[in-house]
Scaffold this active site. Structure first.
Site, PDB file in Angstrom:
ATOM      1  CD1 TRP A  29       0.116   0.465   3.348  1.00  0.00           C
ATOM      2  CD2 TRP A  29      -0.203  -1.841   3.046  1.00  0.00           C
ATOM      3  NE1 TRP A  29       0.651  -0.273   4.330  1.00  0.00           N
ATOM      4  CE2 TRP A  29       0.431  -1.587   4.335  1.00  0.00           C
ATOM      5  CE3 TRP A  29      -0.677  -3.112   2.690  1.00  0.00           C
ATOM      6  CZ2 TRP A  29       0.634  -2.707   5.100  1.00  0.00           C
ATOM      7  CZ3 TRP A  29      -0.379  -4.058   3.363  1.00  0.00           C
ATOM      8  CH2 TRP A  29       0.275  -4.025   4.557  1.00  0.00           C
ATOM      9  NE  ARG A  30       4.861   2.469   4.477  1.00  0.00           N
ATOM     10  CZ  ARG A  30       5.656   2.278   5.507  1.00  0.00           C
ATOM     11  NH1 ARG A  30       6.799   1.613   5.355  1.00  0.00           N
ATOM     12  NH2 ARG A  30       5.344   2.495   6.796  1.00  0.00           N
ATOM     13  CD  GLU A  42      -3.351   3.871   7.388  1.00  0.00           C
ATOM     14  OE1 GLU A  42      -3.769   3.503   8.753  1.00  0.00           O
ATOM     15  OE2 GLU A  42      -2.385   4.085   6.789  1.00  0.00           O
ATOM     16  CD  GLN A  47      -8.006  -2.611  17.735  1.00  0.00           C
ATOM     17  OE1 GLN A  47      -7.150  -2.922  18.407  1.00  0.00           O
ATOM     18  NE2 GLN A  47      -8.755  -1.469  18.005  1.00  0.00           N
ATOM     19  CB  THR A  48      -4.865  -6.483  11.833  1.00  0.00           C
ATOM     20  OG1 THR A  48      -5.992  -6.298  12.390  1.00  0.00           O
ATOM     21  CG2 THR A  48      -4.450  -7.574  11.259  1.00  0.00           C
ATOM     22  CG  LEU A  85      -7.861  -9.178   7.960  1.00  0.00           C
ATOM     23  CD1 LEU A  85      -8.377  -8.309   6.996  1.00  0.00           C
ATOM     24  CD2 LEU A  85      -6.510  -8.781   8.463  1.00  0.00           C
ATOM     25  CE1 TYR A 125      -3.069   6.350  12.280  1.00  0.00           C
ATOM     26  CE2 TYR A 125      -4.749   4.986  10.985  1.00  0.00           C
ATOM     27  CZ  TYR A 125      -3.385   5.378  11.463  1.00  0.00           C
ATOM     28  OH  TYR A 125      -2.427   4.744  10.478  1.00  0.00           O
ATOM     29  CG  ASP A 143      -0.396   5.047  15.232  1.00  0.00           C
ATOM     30  OD1 ASP A 143       0.630   6.074  15.700  1.00  0.00           O
ATOM     31  OD2 ASP A 143       0.234   3.999  14.430  1.00  0.00           O
ATOM     32  CB  CYS A 206      17.840   4.590  22.519  1.00  0.00           C
ATOM     33  SG  CYS A 206      16.572   4.552  23.320  1.00  0.00           S
ATOM     34  CB  CYS A 209      16.662   6.235  17.882  1.00  0.00           C
ATOM     35  SG  CYS A 209      15.234   7.440  17.678  1.00  0.00           S
ATOM     36  CB  CYS A 215      15.214  11.198  22.654  1.00  0.00           C
ATOM     37  SG  CYS A 215      14.197  10.184  23.390  1.00  0.00           S
TER      38      CYS A 215
HETATM   39  S1  SF4 Z   1      12.627   8.369  20.299  1.00  0.00           S
HETATM   40 FE1  SF4 Z   1      14.045   8.473  21.904  1.00  0.00          FE
HETATM   41  S2  SF4 Z   1      13.111   6.578  23.253  1.00  0.00           S
HETATM   42 FE2  SF4 Z   1      12.503   6.374  21.059  1.00  0.00          FE
HETATM   43  S3  SF4 Z   1      13.919   5.108  20.022  1.00  0.00           S
HETATM   44 FE3  SF4 Z   1      14.511   7.187  19.701  1.00  0.00          FE
HETATM   45  S4  SF4 Z   1      15.923   7.835  21.257  1.00  0.00           S
HETATM   46 FE4  SF4 Z   1      14.878   5.763  22.110  1.00  0.00          FE
END
Ligand code: SF4
Length: 355
Positions: A29-30, A42, A47-48, A85, A125, A143, A206, A209, A215
């Site tokens: 769907w992308r 969507e 829930q799936t 589903l 949503y 979400d 993290c 990330c 963060c």
């Molecule tokens: S947003 Fe913050 S808590 Fe979430 S993965 Fe990134 S660094 Fe970690």
């Protein structure tokens, strides 16, 4: 907690979008901007799990490639395609909404939030997702994944399912997507993708990330305590006898009522056995006296919203001549194409009808 300066948010946006565009999963769907196809995805994804939805989405779009084709369908066929589903009210509302879109919007998903949210089953949503992903309109969505990312990244305390935090999450989502000029769809998807794959509920990754430097939860060592979700309601245990009844090469099925869990789906006739002195769950309503339970074949377990079901699969015998309302006989070849509940599919998978 204080909001990040605008300049810092701009760099967060650049990093997150760059990460998303290089690392996003290739989901069917992308590969489309068709609002209808995105809307169906969507509806299915609520829930799936993504991996479960892939095959269902492809089959559904093959059978109903346009809003008009879905709008013209019988509910029974739509439920049959949705079978497996779960959360079948989604299918019923999708069909109802497709009929409105075909009739009142020339077959095109509306382009305003107000008109989108007026459709059956389209909430804040889904409206935000379709409007931003299909049309790139700066419409927000929140979400579970976005909630987790925001609560951690901004260091937000409180229950995100309740105000004032619930409203604050929406406010931030709107503000951020409003700044994502021309990138609204990718921005919303990037947030959700980050929550699904990096900022996961347990053990967020993290170190990999893309927005880790800004963060708050990471900086303050609070990733495990945010978001502060209320404890889920404990599941209620339900005991049932599920009867396999055959006559002249056909099998007996019970149609569930028009409202409530799994409304309109077919299941093997099911008799609830409430605990002594306990109240029935209300999930199963077959009147007593129509069927007689026999040999116990197996016990299966199944979970549906807030219920843990333990079902004894038993042979059964009908005590009537003509099937009363709500019960019907199906040939084995008809069974697979019918709209069946998940528990019924589980029993079929056990091969009991072939023994
Ligand atoms: S947003 Fe913050 S808590 Fe979430 S993965 Fe990134 S660094 Fe970690």
């Amino acid at each position: 907690m204080s909001p990040l300066p605008v300049a810092d948010l701009s760099s967060v946006r650049t990093k997150l979008l760059a990460w998303y565009r290089s690392a996003r999963r290739d989901l069917p769907w992308r590969r489309t901007r068709d609002p209808y196809a995105i809307w169906v995805s969507e509806a299915m994804l609520q829930q799936t799990r993504v991996e479960t939805v892939r095959g269902f989405w492809t089959r559904f779009l093959e059978r109903f490639p346009t809003v008009e084709s879905l709008a013209a369908a019988e509910e029974e066929e739509v439920l049959a395609l949705w079978s497996g589903l779960g959360y079948y009210s989604r299918a019923r509302r999708l069909l109802a909404a497709a009929r409105v879109v075909a009739r009142e919007h020339s077959g095109r998903f509306p382009t305003t939030r107000a008109a989108a949210e007026a459709l059956p089953g389209v909430g804040a949503y889904t409206a935000g997702a379709v409007l931003s992903i299909a049309y790139d309109l700066p419409e927000a969505l929140v979400d579970g994944n976005v909630t987790r990312v925001f609560c951690r990244f901004f260091g937000l305390d409180g229950d995100p399912a309740r105000n004032p935090l619930k409203a604050e999450l929406t406010r931030r989502a709107r503000s951020l997507v409003g700044e994502a000029d021309g990138d609204a769809g990718d921005w919303n998807q990037a947030l959700m993708e980050l929550g699904a794959r990096v900022c996961t509920a347990r053990a967020p990754a993290c170190p990999s990330c893309p927005i880790a430097p800004g963060c708050a939860a990471r900086r303050e060592g609070r990733t495990a305590e945010l978001p502060q979700l209320a404890l889920p309601r404990p599941a209620k245990a339900v005991e049932v006898d599920l009867l396999l009844v055959s006559r002249a090469g056909r099998w007996l099925f019970e149609r569930r009522g028009p409202r409530g869990a799994m409304a309109g789906m077919l299941q093997f006739p099911t008799l609830e056995r409430p605990p002594p002195g306990g109240a029935p769950s209300g999930l199963f309503r077959l009147p007593p006296g129509l069927l007689q339970a026999g040999e116990h074949l197996a016990t299966i377990r199944h979970a549906i919203t807030h219920h843990r079901i333990r079902a004894r699969v038993r042979r059964g015998r009908s005590l009537f001549q003509r099937a009363p309302d709500g019960l019907r006989w199906l040939r084995r070849a008809e069974v697979s194409a019918a709209g069946l509940t998940g528990m019924t599919r589980k029993v079929l998978g056990g091969g009991f009808l072939e023994r």
